[in-house]
Write a protein that holds these residues in place. Structure first.
Motif, PDB file in Angstrom:
ATOM      1  N   GLY A   1       0.798  -1.225   0.000  1.00 49.53           N
ATOM      2  CA  GLY A   1       0.000   0.000   0.000  1.00 49.53           C
ATOM      3  C   GLY A   1       0.829   1.273   0.000  1.00 49.53           C
ATOM      4  N   CYS A   2       2.161   1.120   0.055  1.00 50.54           N
ATOM      5  CA  CYS A   2       3.020   2.297   0.215  1.00 50.54           C
ATOM      6  C   CYS A   2       3.451   2.863  -1.136  1.00 50.54           C
ATOM      7  N   GLU A   3       3.805   4.122  -1.118  1.00 52.05           N
ATOM      8  CA  GLU A   3       4.385   4.735  -2.313  1.00 52.05           C
ATOM      9  C   GLU A   3       5.852   5.000  -2.025  1.00 52.05           C
ATOM     10  N   VAL A   4       6.695   4.540  -2.955  1.00 55.41           N
ATOM     11  CA  VAL A   4       8.134   4.692  -2.761  1.00 55.41           C
ATOM     12  C   VAL A   4       8.677   5.546  -3.896  1.00 55.41           C
ATOM     13  N   ASN A   5       9.422   6.558  -3.516  1.00 55.21           N
ATOM     14  CA  ASN A   5       9.983   7.450  -4.520  1.00 55.21           C
ATOM     15  C   ASN A   5      11.498   7.445  -4.387  1.00 55.21           C
ATOM     16  N   GLU A   6      12.190   6.951  -5.413  1.00 60.65           N
ATOM     17  CA  GLU A   6      13.656   6.828  -5.402  1.00 60.65           C
ATOM     18  C   GLU A   6      14.155   6.164  -4.134  1.00 60.65           C
ATOM     19  N   GLY A   7      13.480   5.082  -3.761  1.00 55.75           N
ATOM     20  CA  GLY A   7      13.934   4.289  -2.634  1.00 55.75           C
ATOM     21  C   GLY A   7      13.479   4.780  -1.277  1.00 55.75           C
ATOM     22  N   GLU A   8      12.719   5.887  -1.238  1.00 53.19           N
ATOM     23  CA  GLU A   8      12.241   6.374   0.062  1.00 53.19           C
ATOM     24  C   GLU A   8      10.724   6.462   0.065  1.00 53.19           C
ATOM     25  N   PHE A   9      10.121   6.249   1.237  1.00 50.80           N
ATOM     26  CA  PHE A   9       8.671   6.264   1.325  1.00 50.80           C
ATOM     27  C   PHE A   9       8.135   7.689   1.174  1.00 50.80           C
ATOM     28  N   SER A  10       7.188   7.841   0.258  1.00 46.28           N
ATOM     29  CA  SER A  10       6.504   9.139   0.213  1.00 46.28           C
ATOM     30  C   SER A  10       5.157   9.022   0.912  1.00 46.28           C
TER      31      SER A  10
ATOM     32  N   GLY B   1      11.501 -19.258  -5.043  1.00 49.49           N
ATOM     33  CA  GLY B   1      10.079 -19.031  -5.266  1.00 49.49           C
ATOM     34  C   GLY B   1       9.921 -17.814  -6.159  1.00 49.49           C
ATOM     35  N   LYS B   2       9.340 -17.990  -7.328  1.00 46.81           N
ATOM     36  CA  LYS B   2       9.224 -16.850  -8.242  1.00 46.81           C
ATOM     37  C   LYS B   2       8.068 -15.961  -7.795  1.00 46.81           C
ATOM     38  N   MET B   3       8.387 -14.694  -7.548  1.00 45.67           N
ATOM     39  CA  MET B   3       7.377 -13.748  -7.086  1.00 45.67           C
ATOM     40  C   MET B   3       7.151 -12.730  -8.196  1.00 45.67           C
ATOM     41  N   THR B   4       5.923 -12.616  -8.637  1.00 43.45           N
ATOM     42  CA  THR B   4       5.653 -11.636  -9.684  1.00 43.45           C
ATOM     43  C   THR B   4       5.624 -10.255  -9.045  1.00 43.45           C
ATOM     44  N   ARG B   5       6.658  -9.459  -9.331  1.00 44.69           N
ATOM     45  CA  ARG B   5       6.779  -8.156  -8.696  1.00 44.69           C
ATOM     46  C   ARG B   5       5.853  -7.142  -9.346  1.00 44.69           C
ATOM     47  N   GLN B   6       5.248  -6.338  -8.496  1.00 45.31           N
ATOM     48  CA  GLN B   6       4.445  -5.247  -9.022  1.00 45.31           C
ATOM     49  C   GLN B   6       5.242  -3.952  -9.012  1.00 45.31           C
ATOM     50  N   GLY B   7       6.233  -3.884  -8.121  1.00 40.99           N
ATOM     51  CA  GLY B   7       7.024  -2.662  -7.983  1.00 40.99           C
ATOM     52  C   GLY B   7       6.244  -1.638  -7.189  1.00 40.99           C
ATOM     53  N   TYR B   8       6.967  -0.646  -6.637  1.00 44.64           N
ATOM     54  CA  TYR B   8       6.275   0.347  -5.824  1.00 44.64           C
ATOM     55  C   TYR B   8       6.591   1.755  -6.270  1.00 44.64           C
ATOM     56  N   SER B   9       7.412   1.855  -7.312  1.00 45.48           N
ATOM     57  CA  SER B   9       7.754   3.183  -7.787  1.00 45.48           C
ATOM     58  C   SER B   9       6.832   3.566  -8.925  1.00 45.48           C
ATOM     59  N   LYS B  10       6.636   4.876  -9.052  1.00 45.52           N
ATOM     60  CA  LYS B  10       5.830   5.329 -10.184  1.00 45.52           C
ATOM     61  C   LYS B  10       6.655   5.283 -11.470  1.00 45.52           C
ATOM     62  N   THR B  11       7.990   5.192 -11.325  1.00 45.05           N
ATOM     63  CA  THR B  11       8.854   5.138 -12.495  1.00 45.05           C
ATOM     64  C   THR B  11       8.968   3.699 -12.970  1.00 45.05           C
ATOM     65  N   SER B  12       8.770   3.449 -14.233  1.00 40.76           N
ATOM     66  CA  SER B  12       8.875   2.075 -14.724  1.00 40.76           C
ATOM     67  C   SER B  12      10.332   1.734 -14.979  1.00 40.76           C
ATOM     68  N   ALA B  13      10.580   0.444 -15.077  1.00 42.78           N
ATOM     69  CA  ALA B  13      11.953  -0.022 -15.283  1.00 42.78           C
ATOM     70  C   ALA B  13      12.538   0.585 -16.548  1.00 42.78           C
ATOM     71  N   ASN B  14      11.739   0.702 -17.592  1.00 42.41           N
ATOM     72  CA  ASN B  14      12.254   1.225 -18.850  1.00 42.41           C
ATOM     73  C   ASN B  14      12.674   2.684 -18.753  1.00 42.41           C
ATOM     74  N   GLU B  15      12.040   3.417 -17.844  1.00 41.67           N
ATOM     75  CA  GLU B  15      12.386   4.819 -17.697  1.00 41.67           C
ATOM     76  C   GLU B  15      13.672   5.005 -16.897  1.00 41.67           C
TER      77      GLU B  15
END
Lengths: 484, 269
Positions: free
Chosen positions: A207-216, A461-475
């Protein structure tokens, strides 16, 4: 059959009563632990550590990564932003087949270095070691190794590179609080008896938002399973482990996050790649090693929430996680059966391992057979419904009360969520846990036991990551190919 | 931004805050005592050691030790009195941190008295080691001869290791022949510290000794340590080059390359 019915009902009654009593005792001990911790450690102690780097013990943060391209950059940024004077971050790329290594090389400007690798612990071969060209990433070391199939193997490779006396064992999907290292090292300093491991509270990052590795923003998960798991985690850490910690009886420092004394882990032979529960296996082998060599030790749990991990977002991944835990628990009792009722291993042998056997390993079996038994009694009209509903309500309320106590403990340690509505949300879901979540856990645990007995082979165990950053991997990345 | 300390003190005094927290310190509640100690520590300027000493004999070890560390920081008459008594029967690494921090503040006011006097009085090994470490940190060079004497006595190996470390920090090169002579009679813990100390002390004798033990060492971690220290004191690079040309194993070649890379910044300065 009449005798079986009679005795089984009593067995269940005493089992439920005993587990309730144990939980009440643990809750009291947990409360004492939180109160003591609040008196002993404040920001003053943390500031003293930060302001006196010459005396602060060094800590290696070791995080293995296998196909983690979605979250790797956020996570490494988060680890590098930890607020502590003496630490290094070691990321072990365990033969990822995706762009994990490429992302790391490009984002942190890594170059391959000649590293005098000493194999103190066995692991699959290390191919390369990287460090950054940039001074701001000087704490970062990347170890690229052949895939070993397990986190344990990758941890061992990371420990062979680690230079400090203590290390953090964490997962690459975990985000650590900035003050993690100051908080986790304080109980190590504040003990005459060597502290060989320290655990802390873990929560869900979903439920958290993470911005450049820190919680926003920090809020409870919005999806069902991680939200159920949030209360389950809090109960495990703030009641059970904090309670056990008072009497030095912690049998397991979580694999998601824990501080360990490097020399003790090496003496105990490092992490076991064959284990399905490498964290509990490691903790028990450390205890065995210390006990067998008649060395005093302490394993401590602190109440602070220091680590946020991604919880299973759907049923499929929850099933996979719990089956693995089930396999691991059963394997622990096969491998470490010497502990059970063995005076040589002190309280671990006499209290906590029997407890884990009866109330953790056997619990899903007893609950499942209890359910089948109830169906049988209903079909044969042997249920006194006025007593049945009363007993069911009693047991249900005990469970809800423990969850309420847990949430109140969490609030007393620190108000992590901004709004009290978030806590009400947690309370609501904890009241539904017994109905919608717990039965699934019982089924998945039993499946795990069966899988272990039928000796299937298992890897990461393969975990399908959703990620928590608004920046996508491609960016985040450049698109050049991985190059040493 | 500089604080207006005058007004700050006036407010403290007008609200009788020191007196309030002094009263709280005399209650029998551990939690209240702990908060009161932290508050008084924060107020600092307006309190005396006498107020804090109320809690320096208390049964609760956390309160007692915390009170002693504050006493060391704020008392103006006999601040160091607890150093005479191993600080506390429950002395641990967190106390080291608190004492170190207090000593640093004291040292900013005026140079500390020689810590060696308390090394001699100390009964606990851990406390002795801590004080010896502090002698190095505060560069109390006058204590070096006594430390070397202590090294030659039959003391615990952990103490010897710390003495070697401290004498290295103090740049006390008289210790070099003593370290060399005693090297083989010590366990690895002391040997490692001697190697590091020789790397700080330097000189022909130290360099030639490090070179000689390099060829006799099988422990890979120690090999790296020796190479690093040779590199640091071998100013013309002759010994280091000699070793570089003679090594046969891949590990040693990699170790040499690693150390060259890691020390290049030092040599470039």
């Amino acid at each position: 059959m009449e005798y079986i019915t009679y005795y089984y009902q009593y067995l269940i009654y005493f089992y439920a009563t005993l587990i309730s009593v144990v939980y009440v005792i643990l809750a009291i001990l947990g409360y004492i632990n939180i109160s003591r911790s609040k008196i002993k450690y404040t920001t003053r102690e943390e500031d003293k550590l930060k302001n006196n780097p010459e005396i602060a013990p060094g800590i290696s943060v070791v995080a293995p990564a296998f196909n983690e391209e979605v979250i790797i950059i956020d996570n490494v940024n988060s680890l590098l932003s930890l607020d502590y004077p003496n630490f290094e971050v070691i990321i072990v790329n365990d033969g990822s087949t995706d762009r994990t290594l490429e992302l790391l090389i490009n984002n942190f400007q890594l170059r391959e270095i000649q590293f005098p690798y000493i194999e103190k612990l066995r692991s699959k071969p290390v191919r390369r070691v990287f460090k950054s060209n940039l001074n701001k990433y000087k704490r970062l070391i990347i170890v690229d190794k052949v895939n070993g199939g397990t986190k344990a193997d990758a941890m061992n490779a990371g420990l062979n590179v680690a230079k400090y006396d203590y290390f953090i064992n964490t997962d690459v999907d975990c985000i650590l609080a900035r003050d993690t290292l100051t908080k986790i090292i304080l109980p190590v300093l504040d003990s005459k008896i060597p502290v060989i491991a320290v655990g802390a509270t873990m929560r869900m990052v979903n439920g958290c938002e993470v911005n450049e590795g820190e919680f926003s923003s920090v809020t409870p998960p919005r999806s069902y399973f991680p939200l159920f798991q949030e209360t389950e985690y809090l109960r495990s850490y703030l009641v059970a482990k904090l309670g056990w910690s008072i009497i030095n009886c912690i049998p397991n420092v979580s694999g998601g996050f824990g501080l360990f004394r490097t020399s003790t882990v090496i003496k105990a032979g490092g992490f076991d790649p064959q284990s399905h529960a490498e964290d509990m296996d490691m903790t028990l082998r450390m205890i065995a090693n210390e006990r067998e060599n008649e060395r005093k030790y302490r394993i401590v749990q602190i109440p602070d929430s220091l680590c946020w991990t991604e919880g299973p977002p759907n049923l499929k991944i929850l099933a996979r996680q719990r089956k693995r835990w089930g396999r691991g628990l059963l394997q622990i009792f096969v491998v470490h059966r010497k502990f059970l009722f063995n005076l040589k291993y002190g309280r671990t042998g006499w209290i906590v391992m029997p407890y884990a056997l009866i109330f953790e390993l056997l619990a899903p079996i007893i609950e499942f057979t209890g359910f089948l038994f109830l169906v049988y009694l209903m079909l044969t009209n042997q249920v006194n419904f006025s007593t049945f509903w009363l007993m069911l309500l009693f047991v249900y309320l005990i469970g809800v009360t423990i969850s309420l106590i847990t949430i109140s403990y969490d609030l007393s340690v620190k108000k992590v969520y901004r709004s009290y509505t978030d806590y009400l949300w947690l309370i609501l879901f904890s009241s539904l846990e017994a109905l919608f979540y717990h039965p699934l856990i019982v089924v998945f645990s039993l499946k795990g036991y069966l899988e272990f007995l039928f000796l299937k082979e298992f890897t990461w165990g393969k975990m399908t990551r959703q990620g928590y950053s608004k920046t996508s991997a491609n960016e985040i990345i450049g698109t050049t190919s991985p190059k040493a | 931004m500089k604080l207006n300390t005058h007004n700050y003190k006036e407010i403290l005094s007008a609200l009788s805050l020191p007196e309030f927290w002094e009263d709280q310190l005399s209650t029998n509640d551990i939690n209240t005592n702990s908060i009161a100690l932290r508050m008084l520590h924060g107020i600092k300027d307006n309190i005396t050691g006498g107020v804090i000493s109320l809690r320096t004999q208390t049964e609760n070890k956390d309160i007692r030790k915390f009170a002693k560390s504050i006493y060391l920081e704020v008392d103006s008459t006999d601040a160091f009195k607890y150093l005479e008594d191993d600080f506390d029967r429950d002395f641990n690494a967190l106390d080291e941190l608190r004492i170190h921090s207090a000593l640093k503040k004291k040292n900013q006011e005026k140079p500390l008295p020689p810590l060696m006097q308390w090394v001699n009085m100390a009964q606990k090994i851990e406390f002795k080691i801590f004080l010896i470490k502090e002698i190095g940190f505060f560069q109390q060079i006058d204590c070096a001869p006594q430390l070397l004497d202590l090294y030659l006595q039959n003391v615990d190996y952990s103490i010897k290791a710390q003495i070697a470390d401290t004498l290295g920090l103090l740049d006390y090169d008289i210790a070099v022949p003593v370290f060399i002579e005693s090297f083989n009679y010590n366990p690895q813990e002391v040997k490692d510290k001697i190697i590091d100390a020789l790397g700080k002390l330097g000189g022909e004798q130290a360099l030639s000794f490090l070179e000689s033990i390099y060829y006799q060492t099988y422990n890979k971690e120690t090999l790296i340590k020796i190479l690093l220290n040779i590199r640091l004191i071998d100013h013309d690079g002759s010994v280091y080059s000699k070793i570089e040309n003679s090594v046969s194993t891949d590990f040693e070649k990699i170790a040499i390359s690693y150390i060259e890379k890691n020390t290049s910044e030092i040599f470039e300065l």
